[in-house]
Write a protein that holds these residues in place. Sequence first.
Motif, PDB file in Angstrom:
ATOM      1  N   UNK A   5       6.673  29.331 -38.988  1.00 40.14           N
ATOM      2  CA  UNK A   5       5.668  28.944 -39.976  1.00 40.14           C
ATOM      3  C   UNK A   5       4.634  28.019 -39.338  1.00 40.14           C
ATOM      4  N   UNK A   6       5.112  27.017 -38.611  1.00 37.48           N
ATOM      5  CA  UNK A   6       4.201  26.088 -37.948  1.00 37.48           C
ATOM      6  C   UNK A   6       3.475  26.711 -36.769  1.00 37.48           C
ATOM      7  N   UNK A   7       4.172  27.606 -36.027  1.00 32.68           N
ATOM      8  CA  UNK A   7       3.559  28.229 -34.855  1.00 32.68           C
ATOM      9  C   UNK A   7       2.389  29.133 -35.223  1.00 32.68           C
ATOM     10  N   UNK A   8       2.579  29.948 -36.248  1.00 31.89           N
ATOM     11  CA  UNK A   8       1.482  30.812 -36.706  1.00 31.89           C
ATOM     12  C   UNK A   8       0.350  29.950 -37.262  1.00 31.89           C
ATOM     13  N   UNK A   9       0.723  28.868 -37.959  1.00 34.05           N
ATOM     14  CA  UNK A   9      -0.288  27.945 -38.472  1.00 34.05           C
ATOM     15  C   UNK A   9      -1.097  27.328 -37.341  1.00 34.05           C
ATOM     16  N   UNK A  10      -0.429  26.962 -36.247  1.00 34.95           N
ATOM     17  CA  UNK A  10      -1.114  26.371 -35.094  1.00 34.95           C
ATOM     18  C   UNK A  10      -2.169  27.325 -34.534  1.00 34.95           C
ATOM     19  N   UNK A  11      -1.837  28.608 -34.446  1.00 34.07           N
ATOM     20  CA  UNK A  11      -2.797  29.593 -33.946  1.00 34.07           C
ATOM     21  C   UNK A  11      -4.033  29.634 -34.845  1.00 34.07           C
ATOM     22  N   UNK A  12      -3.794  29.611 -36.163  1.00 32.57           N
ATOM     23  CA  UNK A  12      -4.913  29.632 -37.121  1.00 32.57           C
ATOM     24  C   UNK A  12      -5.798  28.396 -36.957  1.00 32.57           C
ATOM     25  N   UNK A  13      -5.167  27.227 -36.817  1.00 28.96           N
ATOM     26  CA  UNK A  13      -5.940  25.986 -36.698  1.00 28.96           C
ATOM     27  C   UNK A  13      -6.697  25.922 -35.374  1.00 28.96           C
TER      28      UNK A  13
ATOM     29  N   UNK B 219     -10.552  25.462 -34.846  1.00 29.73           N
ATOM     30  CA  UNK B 219     -11.043  24.422 -33.942  1.00 29.73           C
ATOM     31  C   UNK B 219     -12.107  24.988 -32.990  1.00 29.73           C
ATOM     32  N   UNK B 220     -11.844  26.177 -32.439  1.00 31.45           N
ATOM     33  CA  UNK B 220     -12.797  26.795 -31.508  1.00 31.45           C
ATOM     34  C   UNK B 220     -14.088  27.222 -32.213  1.00 31.45           C
ATOM     35  N   UNK B 221     -13.945  27.718 -33.457  1.00 31.05           N
ATOM     36  CA  UNK B 221     -15.125  28.143 -34.206  1.00 31.05           C
ATOM     37  C   UNK B 221     -16.030  26.964 -34.559  1.00 31.05           C
ATOM     38  N   UNK B 222     -15.427  25.789 -34.732  1.00 29.05           N
ATOM     39  CA  UNK B 222     -16.202  24.582 -35.053  1.00 29.05           C
ATOM     40  C   UNK B 222     -16.299  23.653 -33.846  1.00 29.05           C
TER      41      UNK B 222
ATOM     42  N   UNK C 151     -11.540  11.689 -37.114  1.00 28.70           N
ATOM     43  CA  UNK C 151     -11.768  13.008 -36.533  1.00 28.70           C
ATOM     44  C   UNK C 151     -11.888  14.080 -37.600  1.00 28.70           C
ATOM     45  N   UNK C 152     -12.223  15.279 -37.190  1.00 30.31           N
ATOM     46  CA  UNK C 152     -12.355  16.397 -38.109  1.00 30.31           C
ATOM     47  C   UNK C 152     -10.985  16.966 -38.480  1.00 30.31           C
ATOM     48  N   UNK C 153     -10.869  17.595 -39.668  1.00 32.22           N
ATOM     49  CA  UNK C 153      -9.588  18.166 -40.095  1.00 32.22           C
ATOM     50  C   UNK C 153      -9.027  19.185 -39.122  1.00 32.22           C
ATOM     51  N   UNK C 154      -9.904  20.042 -38.551  1.00 33.47           N
ATOM     52  CA  UNK C 154      -9.407  21.079 -37.645  1.00 33.47           C
ATOM     53  C   UNK C 154      -8.801  20.481 -36.384  1.00 33.47           C
TER      54      UNK C 154
END
Length: 289
Positions: free
Chosen positions: A40-48, A52-55, A177-180
């Motif tokens: 659950x956390x690992x897939x979430x990390x990929x999303x975040x 992070x890269x998009x922003x 810092x930013x949320x992402x």
Amino acid sequence: MKFAGIGLVILAAICWGISGGIADILMDKGWDPLVISFYRGGVGLICFFVWFLLRFRQNRGISVRLFLWAVFAGVGVAGNFTFYFLSIQASSVAVAATLMYTAPVFVLLMSFLFRIEPSTWFKWGCITGVLFGIILLTGAYNIESISGSFFGVAAGLAAGLSYALFIFGFKNASSTGNPQTTLTIAFFSFCLILFLFTDKGEAAAVLASSDIGWFLLLGILGAGLSFILYVTGIRWTTPANASMVAMVEPVTASLFGVLVLGDHLTPIQIIGMVIILMTVSVLSVKKSD
């Protein structure tokens, strides 16, 4: 924009509620709660990290304060996910989700302990109300026919305490810092912590199993998408409104458990659940005001 913000928070809460039911399905299939939490956390990390890269251009520098508080938040979310799933395994989705919702009470008790805010009769009344609701929900008033095991109750309350630690760490980290950025560091810490305790063989077996789709869905709904929706939504609404609509999470989890998983709730349990949710919501709104 206010109603858009409320809508995003509601969607995030619904995702969190459904994630508890998905975890219950995976545990019924024999998967360990720690492995489920890790994915659950690992897939979430990929999303975040993608967020992070998009922003990337909007990201500020990573200060020591930001890093330390984000790691603290990661410890909190690791405990929250793990204890929540252990509570589901030992009791039910409805009981675990409602007990986790006691997080604001732990925040209040820590505020008393560290003298961050004064104690009042109203606040102690709210704490008493939540305790009364927990007694009704778990059946602790009848030792012979207690509906949730002591371990399930303890794990549910530990999930609430861990969630309070996450909120505390995330709030302090986001102030610099930013949320992402905060979420990426927090969930990276989360993955490192759980990797130390997770069965490596079982974790590797997930990748080749037929249940990989459930794990991906759990990570996307229960971490990646839901957290992004939530942190975006609270920018466009007030803390009081966000606290009220957060009630959707335990209600969604309970309905999922009853309608899909076949869990059963007695009228007394429902009354206890309502008391906890309403008391915590009133407390959250009062603190926000």
